[in-house]
Design an enzyme around this catalytic site. Sequence first.
Site, mmCIF file in Angstrom:
data_model
loop_
_atom_site.group_PDB
_atom_site.id
_atom_site.type_symbol
_atom_site.label_atom_id
_atom_site.label_comp_id
_atom_site.label_asym_id
_atom_site.label_seq_id
_atom_site.Cartn_x
_atom_site.Cartn_y
_atom_site.Cartn_z
ATOM 1 N N GLN A 98 0.839 -1.207 0.000
ATOM 2 C CA GLN A 98 0.000 0.000 0.000
ATOM 3 C C GLN A 98 0.872 1.255 0.000
ATOM 4 O OE1 GLN A 98 -2.151 1.838 3.379
ATOM 5 N NE2 GLN A 98 -4.028 1.191 2.325
ATOM 6 N N TYR A 179 -5.947 10.776 4.621
ATOM 7 C CA TYR A 179 -4.597 11.060 4.150
ATOM 8 C C TYR A 179 -4.635 11.827 2.823
ATOM 9 C CZ TYR A 179 -3.490 7.979 7.990
ATOM 10 O OH TYR A 179 -3.406 7.421 9.246
ATOM 11 N N ARG A 226 -7.785 2.281 -2.421
ATOM 12 C CA ARG A 226 -8.670 2.140 -1.256
ATOM 13 C C ARG A 226 -9.358 3.473 -0.987
ATOM 14 N NH1 ARG A 226 -7.981 1.048 5.166
ATOM 15 N NH2 ARG A 226 -9.388 -0.733 5.301
ATOM 16 N N GLY A 310 -8.847 -6.895 9.651
ATOM 17 C CA GLY A 310 -7.665 -6.296 10.228
ATOM 18 C C GLY A 310 -7.203 -7.007 11.491
#
Length: 356
Positions: A98, A179, A226, A310
């Site tokens: 990622q 982000y 994502r 996760g």
Amino acid sequence: MADIFTPGQVGGIEVRNRIVMAPMTRSRAQPDGTPGPLAAEYYAQRASVGLIVSEGTQPSDGGQGYLTTPGIYTSAHVEGWRKVTSGVHEKGGRIFIQLMHVGRISHPDNKRDGGQAVAPSAIAPGVPMFTATGMQDIPAPRALSTQEVIALIDEFRHAARSAIEAGADGVEVHGANGYLVQQFLAPSANVRTDEYGGSLENRARFAIEVVKAVAAEIGAERTAIRFSPGNTMSGIDEGPEGPALYHYLVAELDRLGLAYVHLMHLGDEKLLADIRRLWNHALVLNRPGRPRDRIGADIEAGVADLEAYGQGILANPDFVERIRRDAHLNEADPATFYGGGAQGYTDYDALAEDRA
């Protein structure tokens, strides 16, 4: 009918089941951003999932926000990640790295270059973050010039090429969780007046151009992104145009033939259905807090092609087998999520050890 244990397809690769390890920051890289000595063991332990998505990995010094997160832009990084990908492949697994540029979610004390964070606009997120000296308020970032935005796109391109050189099966662009990519999407973080701000088409431009650059460099079939529609982390507010923004984004990206879109789903079922209708490739769905008895339900219902997990995989290196057998699941230890060594990283029991 497909179930979670049947093989699936992401881009040009077959995955042996439809369970995805979601990206999770672990803050255990070496000071130069090279994956730490235990990283190869950590990821290889979890290679029985269909696809691993690595922790967020910065494409440049400027992309770092948190302490001891890994990079993928130097020869040392490539060699470090090659050990990780080799370990995963030796166990028959698949791994995408990622690419995460944090934008304004940074503090100078956490960055190798000690510099000011950059973002679409000079707007502080209004939240604190952890640093080596404790929690500190995140200072306002510096607004990127148009030429700097273009240069950042090239950083993603270079990082993607480096990931493939390191043996990754592909890359996932981090466009979620407040982000950099999501900062461009959100009016609360983007008040630009150039072609990267204003209309929803302009705010979507950076995400689209990053993905196009990465796909041109390594192939669309090895490129993914994502999103977290409606996420309000770190001062993000996509406003009333949010659903329309994702309708536009997904339709534009669908034309590229990407490996998958990865959605962090926060409850807007109508938007999820719209995205499923607009997207004609693999869809990875992460429902935070999904109860155990709902594992596989979205695949069986045709809502998603793969499901991401996760903490369950973090604490259970043999998560797939435990779910298959309806066996006990280890609980994750939040005190060891970030930083440290083997404890809470590579020392979680496997099923045979747990029985013993």
